[in-house]
Motif scaffolding. Sequence first.
Motif, PDB file in Angstrom:
ATOM      1  N   GLN A  41       9.939   7.416   1.837  1.00 50.34           N
ATOM      2  CA  GLN A  41      10.390   6.331   0.952  1.00 50.34           C
ATOM      3  C   GLN A  41       9.808   6.505  -0.451  1.00 50.34           C
ATOM      4  N   ASP A  74      -0.465   2.571  -6.522  1.00 53.78           N
ATOM      5  CA  ASP A  74      -1.088   1.406  -5.880  1.00 53.78           C
ATOM      6  C   ASP A  74      -0.029   0.432  -5.357  1.00 53.78           C
ATOM      7  N   GLN A  75       1.023   0.224  -6.146  1.00 55.33           N
ATOM      8  CA  GLN A  75       2.080  -0.694  -5.715  1.00 55.33           C
ATOM      9  C   GLN A  75       2.759  -0.167  -4.452  1.00 55.33           C
ATOM     10  N   PHE A  76       3.037   1.123  -4.417  1.00 57.67           N
ATOM     11  CA  PHE A  76       3.708   1.700  -3.244  1.00 57.67           C
ATOM     12  C   PHE A  76       2.795   1.667  -2.012  1.00 57.67           C
ATOM     13  N   ARG A  77       1.500   1.910  -2.229  1.00 58.22           N
ATOM     14  CA  ARG A  77       0.578   1.838  -1.082  1.00 58.22           C
ATOM     15  C   ARG A  77       0.500   0.413  -0.574  1.00 58.22           C
ATOM     16  N   SER A  78       0.475  -0.536  -1.507  1.00 54.06           N
ATOM     17  CA  SER A  78       0.414  -1.946  -1.113  1.00 54.06           C
ATOM     18  C   SER A  78       1.661  -2.331  -0.319  1.00 54.06           C
ATOM     19  N   LEU A  79       2.808  -1.729  -0.671  1.00 59.38           N
ATOM     20  CA  LEU A  79       4.047  -2.035   0.045  1.00 59.38           C
ATOM     21  C   LEU A  79       4.154  -1.241   1.346  1.00 59.38           C
ATOM     22  N   CYS A  80       3.142  -0.409   1.627  1.00 55.24           N
ATOM     23  CA  CYS A  80       3.111   0.383   2.868  1.00 55.24           C
ATOM     24  C   CYS A  80       4.344   1.282   3.000  1.00 55.24           C
ATOM     25  N   LEU A  81       4.754   1.906   1.905  1.00 51.77           N
ATOM     26  CA  LEU A  81       5.909   2.800   1.971  1.00 51.77           C
ATOM     27  C   LEU A  81       5.538   4.085   2.699  1.00 51.77           C
ATOM     28  N   GLU A  84       1.658   5.708 -12.014  1.00 55.39           N
ATOM     29  CA  GLU A  84       1.990   4.319 -12.340  1.00 55.39           C
ATOM     30  C   GLU A  84       2.306   3.506 -11.083  1.00 55.39           C
ATOM     31  N   TYR A  85       3.002   4.128 -10.134  1.00 59.42           N
ATOM     32  CA  TYR A  85       3.505   3.387  -8.970  1.00 59.42           C
ATOM     33  C   TYR A  85       2.564   3.402  -7.758  1.00 59.42           C
ATOM     34  N   LEU A 100       4.781   9.564 -12.975  1.00 66.01           N
ATOM     35  CA  LEU A 100       5.394   8.317 -12.503  1.00 66.01           C
ATOM     36  C   LEU A 100       4.615   7.768 -11.306  1.00 66.01           C
ATOM     37  N   ASP A 128      13.775   6.877  -9.510  1.00 66.95           N
ATOM     38  CA  ASP A 128      13.297   6.224 -10.728  1.00 66.95           C
ATOM     39  C   ASP A 128      13.055   7.211 -11.864  1.00 66.95           C
ATOM     40  N   GLN A 186      11.700   9.368  -2.203  1.00 66.38           N
ATOM     41  CA  GLN A 186      13.039   8.929  -2.599  1.00 66.38           C
ATOM     42  C   GLN A 186      12.983   8.004  -3.816  1.00 66.38           C
ATOM     43  N   ALA A 187      12.033   7.070  -3.787  1.00 63.63           N
ATOM     44  CA  ALA A 187      11.928   6.117  -4.890  1.00 63.63           C
ATOM     45  C   ALA A 187      11.526   6.819  -6.187  1.00 63.63           C
TER      46      ALA A 187
END
Lengths: 235, 251
Positions: free
Chosen positions: A143, A132-139, A129-130, A126, A151, A146-147
Amino acid sequence: MQSIGDALGLAFALVLSGDPDLLEIVLLSLRVSLTATIVACAIGLPIGALVAIGQFRGRNAVLILMNALMGLPPVVVGLLVYLHLSRSGPLGFLGLLYTPTAMIIAQTILIAPIVAALSRQVLEDLHTEYADQFRSLCLTRMQTVQALLWDARYSLLTVGLAGFGRAVAEVGAVIIVGGNIDHLTRVMTTAIALETSKGDLALALALGIILLVIALGVNAAVQSVRMTAARQAYV
Amino acid sequence: MFDAATMGSDPSSRTASLTAGLDLVMRDVGLRFDNVMALDGVSLDLGATGCTVIMGPNGAGKSLLLKVMHGLITPSSGTVLWAGVHPKDAMSRQALVFQKPVLLRRSVAANIDFVLKARGKNMARRDDLLDHVGLRHKANQPARLLSGGEAQRLALARALATDPEVLFLDEPTASLDPASVLAIEKIVADARDRGVRVVLVTHDVGQARRMADDVVFLHRGRIGEHSPAAAFFREPRCAAARDYIDGRIVV
């Protein structure tokens, strides 16, 4: 030699009679294994998640260790827990040997590595898949963990189920630390072992059939939840 | 000012400009995979506002360039500075919408809530954001069952929920129908008009004409041309760009 037919008949008769001794054994089995599964998930899931997203030196060694621990022999775990909980052991003062708590501890040690190793695989897929998006959101790392756990919740249900299956079916560890004491630590698997050794194969088979039905029922329930989730693309 | 030694050694230079708008300076950026230069000698200056469109054939390095700008990929050589700060330090002021939207296994509303909560934003903004992208009526539906256009609009709403100063879009309308393309372009244009700096990767020449203030044409990992949009479409200087605009096959 009693036939399978006799055993099936006895199993139904036992269930239908509402035999309190049987009920006690079944409920204790479920209580011990469910509690062990919950505790093992509380320990194993965060470990699985942290290894899944972590990049650290020695990660491969950790993966090998996690996978190897999945195959822990129950009797060895039972023996180790016994040595710790026995009167002369380091935790002997707790007086836990031959109690359901000791059985829960042994089963937790047995299945926590299974939960950690299987959840690591699920969460790593999982995270691929996530990521790059999570790094871009600076999680933050917390976080992200947990996400991912949330998910992957329906896939992790299957992981928990694998742990529960292993716990409820094993006999080696619980018989050593529980002692198969009637009305105290007798669970389905230890009762089956006892009845087999006494030669009462029909009763042993009947208990086996009940155990199988419980396993089937739990699997069916989880599968049904997963299918509902899959229809919503939540898996 | 733009050599590699300067970039990492002076902490004050990496934080001094965090309150000003984000303009981009890239100097001689290279990105090597094994023995292949995916980006080679890329130098680029972008102002803090407007819409820059990055075009080029497949494999030109457009998406990689976007990720290097955003800080998701560290270049093998050269420097990237946003208003004087390293991309990783500017990342929280930027948002990237991927070509294939990465939607969480949750409802449409929960996808927005997740970002608002994670970034400490006002949770009450969720409905406004969904209204803005026309998805309020689908708030309780599973996000991953949305159509391609709806999914991309949700990804855009989620990006906008972070209040980005820079919005990167990696082929956000690839394989979408014209109505979906226009809906997404309108949302992006609104953001640009509100002062969000937009960097858009697209293959769609028509979209580039509609959206671009300036165009970067990338070819084989190098910048073939960086011109104001009007000049680029009127008379491209780079031969490959000329062929690309005219619909001839460029490899």
